[in-house]
Scaffold this active site. Structure first.
Site, PDB file in Angstrom:
ATOM      1  N   ASP A  49       0.485  -1.365   0.386  1.00 46.03           N
ATOM      2  CA  ASP A  49       0.422  -0.177   0.349  1.00 46.03           C
ATOM      3  C   ASP A  49       0.805   0.994   0.306  1.00 46.03           C
ATOM      4  O   ASP A  49       1.955   1.110   1.184  1.00 46.03           O
ATOM      5  CB  ASP A  49      -0.806  -0.254   1.179  1.00 46.03           C
ATOM      6  CG  ASP A  49      -1.441   1.280   1.866  1.00 46.03           C
ATOM      7  OD1 ASP A  49      -3.201   1.043   1.047  1.00 46.03           O
ATOM      8  OD2 ASP A  49      -1.931   2.346   1.925  1.00 46.03           O
ATOM      9  N   TYR A  54       3.119   9.682  -0.577  1.00 42.73           N
ATOM     10  CA  TYR A  54       3.708   9.536   0.560  1.00 42.73           C
ATOM     11  C   TYR A  54       5.357   9.779   0.369  1.00 42.73           C
ATOM     12  O   TYR A  54       6.394   9.401   0.502  1.00 42.73           O
ATOM     13  CB  TYR A  54       3.660   7.624   0.658  1.00 42.73           C
ATOM     14  CG  TYR A  54       2.339   7.099   1.487  1.00 42.73           C
ATOM     15  CD1 TYR A  54       2.046   8.048   2.093  1.00 42.73           C
ATOM     16  CD2 TYR A  54       2.513   5.788   1.314  1.00 42.73           C
ATOM     17  CE1 TYR A  54       0.741   7.819   2.598  1.00 42.73           C
ATOM     18  CE2 TYR A  54       0.948   5.393   2.302  1.00 42.73           C
ATOM     19  CZ  TYR A  54       0.439   6.534   2.906  1.00 42.73           C
ATOM     20  OH  TYR A  54      -1.055   6.112   3.669  1.00 42.73           O
ATOM     21  N   LYS A  79      -2.941   5.913  -4.060  1.00 43.96           N
ATOM     22  CA  LYS A  79      -4.190   7.149  -4.057  1.00 43.96           C
ATOM     23  C   LYS A  79      -3.928   8.123  -4.255  1.00 43.96           C
ATOM     24  O   LYS A  79      -2.314   8.749  -4.913  1.00 43.96           O
ATOM     25  CB  LYS A  79      -4.120   7.151  -2.435  1.00 43.96           C
ATOM     26  CG  LYS A  79      -3.642   5.967  -1.797  1.00 43.96           C
ATOM     27  CD  LYS A  79      -3.884   5.939  -0.448  1.00 43.96           C
ATOM     28  CE  LYS A  79      -3.728   4.923   0.615  1.00 43.96           C
ATOM     29  NZ  LYS A  79      -2.140   4.624   1.093  1.00 43.96           N
ATOM     30  N   HIS A 112      -7.764   9.701  -1.596  1.00 45.07           N
ATOM     31  CA  HIS A 112      -6.768   9.576   0.145  1.00 45.07           C
ATOM     32  C   HIS A 112      -8.257  10.194   0.806  1.00 45.07           C
ATOM     33  O   HIS A 112      -7.628   9.507   2.017  1.00 45.07           O
ATOM     34  CB  HIS A 112      -6.154  10.241  -0.305  1.00 45.07           C
ATOM     35  CG  HIS A 112      -4.720  10.086   0.830  1.00 45.07           C
ATOM     36  ND1 HIS A 112      -3.336   9.973  -0.107  1.00 45.07           N
ATOM     37  CD2 HIS A 112      -4.894   9.342   1.723  1.00 45.07           C
ATOM     38  CE1 HIS A 112      -2.819   9.205   1.269  1.00 45.07           C
ATOM     39  NE2 HIS A 112      -3.491   9.000   2.483  1.00 45.07           N
ATOM     40  N   SER A 149     -10.488   6.561   0.955  1.00 44.72           N
ATOM     41  CA  SER A 149      -9.722   6.387   2.700  1.00 44.72           C
ATOM     42  C   SER A 149     -10.448   7.527   3.107  1.00 44.72           C
ATOM     43  O   SER A 149     -10.874   8.903   2.406  1.00 44.72           O
ATOM     44  CB  SER A 149      -8.906   6.454   2.020  1.00 44.72           C
ATOM     45  OG  SER A 149      -7.606   6.293   3.084  1.00 44.72           O
ATOM     46  N   LEU A 200      -1.536  -0.547  14.068  1.00 40.10           N
ATOM     47  CA  LEU A 200      -0.948  -0.507  15.100  1.00 40.10           C
ATOM     48  C   LEU A 200      -1.185   0.823  16.306  1.00 40.10           C
ATOM     49  O   LEU A 200       0.020   0.711  17.323  1.00 40.10           O
ATOM     50  CB  LEU A 200       0.745  -1.036  15.222  1.00 40.10           C
ATOM     51  CG  LEU A 200       0.908  -2.072  14.164  1.00 40.10           C
ATOM     52  CD1 LEU A 200       2.267  -2.360  13.815  1.00 40.10           C
ATOM     53  CD2 LEU A 200       0.434  -3.471  15.033  1.00 40.10           C
ATOM     54  N   LYS A 240       3.049  -1.378   9.211  1.00 44.43           N
ATOM     55  CA  LYS A 240       3.316  -0.053   8.492  1.00 44.43           C
ATOM     56  C   LYS A 240       5.268  -0.897   9.540  1.00 44.43           C
ATOM     57  O   LYS A 240       5.213  -0.386  10.448  1.00 44.43           O
ATOM     58  CB  LYS A 240       3.740   0.668   8.837  1.00 44.43           C
ATOM     59  CG  LYS A 240       4.793   2.118   7.729  1.00 44.43           C
ATOM     60  CD  LYS A 240       5.599   2.616   8.820  1.00 44.43           C
ATOM     61  CE  LYS A 240       7.211   3.197   9.001  1.00 44.43           C
ATOM     62  NZ  LYS A 240       8.166   3.767   9.213  1.00 44.43           N
ATOM     63  N   SER A 241       5.893  -1.046   8.705  1.00 45.36           N
ATOM     64  CA  SER A 241       7.274  -0.785   9.572  1.00 45.36           C
ATOM     65  C   SER A 241       8.859  -0.558   8.716  1.00 45.36           C
ATOM     66  O   SER A 241       8.658  -1.137   7.295  1.00 45.36           O
ATOM     67  CB  SER A 241       7.656  -2.144  10.878  1.00 45.36           C
ATOM     68  OG  SER A 241       8.850  -2.103  10.804  1.00 45.36           O
ATOM     69  N   ILE A 247       8.688  -6.607   9.877  1.00 37.31           N
ATOM     70  CA  ILE A 247       8.310  -6.981   9.413  1.00 37.31           C
ATOM     71  C   ILE A 247       7.395  -8.416   8.732  1.00 37.31           C
ATOM     72  O   ILE A 247       6.460  -8.392   8.859  1.00 37.31           O
ATOM     73  CB  ILE A 247       9.360  -6.337   7.765  1.00 37.31           C
ATOM     74  CG1 ILE A 247       9.698  -4.872   7.401  1.00 37.31           C
ATOM     75  CG2 ILE A 247       8.925  -6.710   6.188  1.00 37.31           C
ATOM     76  CD1 ILE A 247      10.158  -4.324   6.758  1.00 37.31           C
TER      77      ILE A 247
HETATM   78  P1  A2P Z   1       9.389   0.866  12.064  1.00 40.35           P
HETATM   79  O1  A2P Z   1       9.155   1.481  10.868  1.00 40.35           O
HETATM   80  O2  A2P Z   1      10.484   1.768  12.692  1.00 40.35           O
HETATM   81  O3  A2P Z   1       9.709  -0.493  12.718  1.00 40.35           O
HETATM   82  P2  A2P Z   1       1.637   1.446  11.849  1.00 40.35           P
HETATM   83  O4  A2P Z   1       1.089   0.079  11.229  1.00 40.35           O
HETATM   84  O5  A2P Z   1       0.036   1.066  12.890  1.00 40.35           O
HETATM   85  O6  A2P Z   1       1.367   2.860  11.500  1.00 40.35           O
HETATM   86  O7  A2P Z   1       2.495   2.022  12.790  1.00 40.35           O
HETATM   87  C1  A2P Z   1       3.180   1.889  12.520  1.00 40.35           C
HETATM   88  C2  A2P Z   1       4.610   2.129  13.627  1.00 40.35           C
HETATM   89  O8  A2P Z   1       5.310   0.655  14.408  1.00 40.35           O
HETATM   90  C3  A2P Z   1       6.236   3.054  13.147  1.00 40.35           C
HETATM   91  O9  A2P Z   1       6.361   3.876  14.193  1.00 40.35           O
HETATM   92  C4  A2P Z   1       7.052   0.816  13.405  1.00 40.35           C
HETATM   93  O10 A2P Z   1       8.555   1.411  13.355  1.00 40.35           O
HETATM   94  C5  A2P Z   1       6.238   0.881  14.277  1.00 40.35           C
HETATM   95  N1  A2P Z   1       5.948  -1.352  14.409  1.00 40.35           N
HETATM   96  C6  A2P Z   1       5.210  -1.465  13.637  1.00 40.35           C
HETATM   97  N2  A2P Z   1       5.551  -2.730  13.373  1.00 40.35           N
HETATM   98  C7  A2P Z   1       5.997  -3.126  14.860  1.00 40.35           C
HETATM   99  C8  A2P Z   1       6.243  -3.656  15.622  1.00 40.35           C
HETATM  100  N3  A2P Z   1       6.408  -5.319  15.519  1.00 40.35           N
HETATM  101  N4  A2P Z   1       6.610  -3.995  17.042  1.00 40.35           N
HETATM  102  C9  A2P Z   1       6.726  -2.386  17.022  1.00 40.35           C
HETATM  103  N5  A2P Z   1       6.494  -1.001  16.982  1.00 40.35           N
HETATM  104  C10 A2P Z   1       6.418  -1.591  15.021  1.00 40.35           C
END
Ligand code: A2P
Length: 284
Positions: A49, A54, A79, A112, A149, A200, A240-241, A247
């Protein structure tokens, strides 16, 4: 049937969408986004996505090309940003996104935000016109599905006054901390799949003791519990990570199942983390 990493949801037009997507909001263009998407593809994500705003469509496209997957085996969303308000501008915007991604089509194209500040006086008419282009792009095969969205019920209802195609998805900020029940109900009413960005709570809910306790019970992480909750609710989470281990972990959610009691606890957490912004009051 039990969910697996290969499970998909079927949109109302029959298009299949992988149940966990990879979010790229705040993944910087260039190496960061490219490596993150490569890590995601290696970990088994088949749904990426992104969005014009972005600024990382080029990196996303490069990662997909470098990974070397058959086009039909990957689902890509982008988007239309808030500065595009006409049929003609939408046409140019999609062409630009496709060029940056290096793709002939995207699997999903979204408006968006429903009510950008620059069209706050006539957002209904502007969305309806842009949607007309999106319907044509669908017809022309430039996109396989179209959606919205951050739309609330009144924005959906307004669009439906002139829409020929009911949006296939509504992508909203949705986590155990921000469950947006009214928006979910308004989407469900029309068979619109709810996609969960920030599942998250942008990381803000991961220390909540109740979530940690549930995670410990299954030998999983709080992030995995939040993503699993989203799946068991029938949502389409897009964690997102840019961190390889996270990931990998965020899609390793198919070997446990939350009980009704777990879900009750998760849903009683309330606003413990970040919440969604009101699309009618956004400053952009
Ligand atoms: P990073 O990208 O530095 O790993 P969301 O998906 O709710 O937007 O959350 C994204 C945020 O949560 C990012 O700051 C990401 O950091 C962090 N994040 C993603 N996966 C995890 C995880 N498994 N544990 C802790 N933090 C996470």
């Amino acid at each position: 049937m039990a969910l697996t990493i290969n499970s998909t949801y079927k949109l109302t037009n029959g298009v299949e969408i992988p149940t966990v997507g990879f979010g790229t909001w705040q993944a910087a263009d260039g190496t960061e986004a490219k490596n993150a998407v490569l890590d995601a593809l290696k970990a088994g994500y088949r749904h990426i996505d992104t969005a014009a705003i972005y600024g990382n469509e080029k990196a996303v496209g490069e990662a997909i090309a470098e990974f070397g997957i058959a086009r039909e085996d990957i689902f890509v969303t982008t988007k239309l940003w808030n500065d595009i308000h006409t049929y003609e501008a939408a046409k140019v915007a999609l062409a630009t996104s496709l060029e940056k991604l290096g793709l002939d089509y995207v699997d999903l194209y979204l408006i968006h935000w429903p009510n950008p500040i620059s069209i706050r006086h006539n957002w209904e008419e502007r969305n309806q016109e842009v949607w007309r282009y999106m319907e044509e792009a669908l017809e022309a095969g430039l996109v396989r599905s179209i959606g919205i969205s951050n739309f609330h019920e009144r924005h959906i209802d307004s669009l439906l006054k002139t829409a020929k195609v009911v949006p296939h998805v509504n992508q909203i900020h949705l986590s155990p901390s921000e469950m947006q029940p009214e928006v979910v109900a308004a989407s469900d009413k029309h068979g619109i799949l709810v996609q969960a960005y920030s599942p998250l709570g942008t990381g803000s809910i991961l220390q909540v003791p109740e979530l940690v306790a549930i995670a410990d019970k299954y030998g999983k992480t709080p992030a995995q519990v939040a993503i699993r909750w989203s799946l068991q609710k029938g949502y389409n989470p897009l964690p997102k990570s840019v961190t390889t281990s996270r990931i990998i972990g965020n899609i390793d959610v198919f070997d446990f199942e939350l009980t009704d009691e777990d879900i009750k606890i998760i849903e009683s957490l309330g606003g413990t983390g970040n919440v969604a912004s009101n699309p009618d009051e956004q400053g952009f």
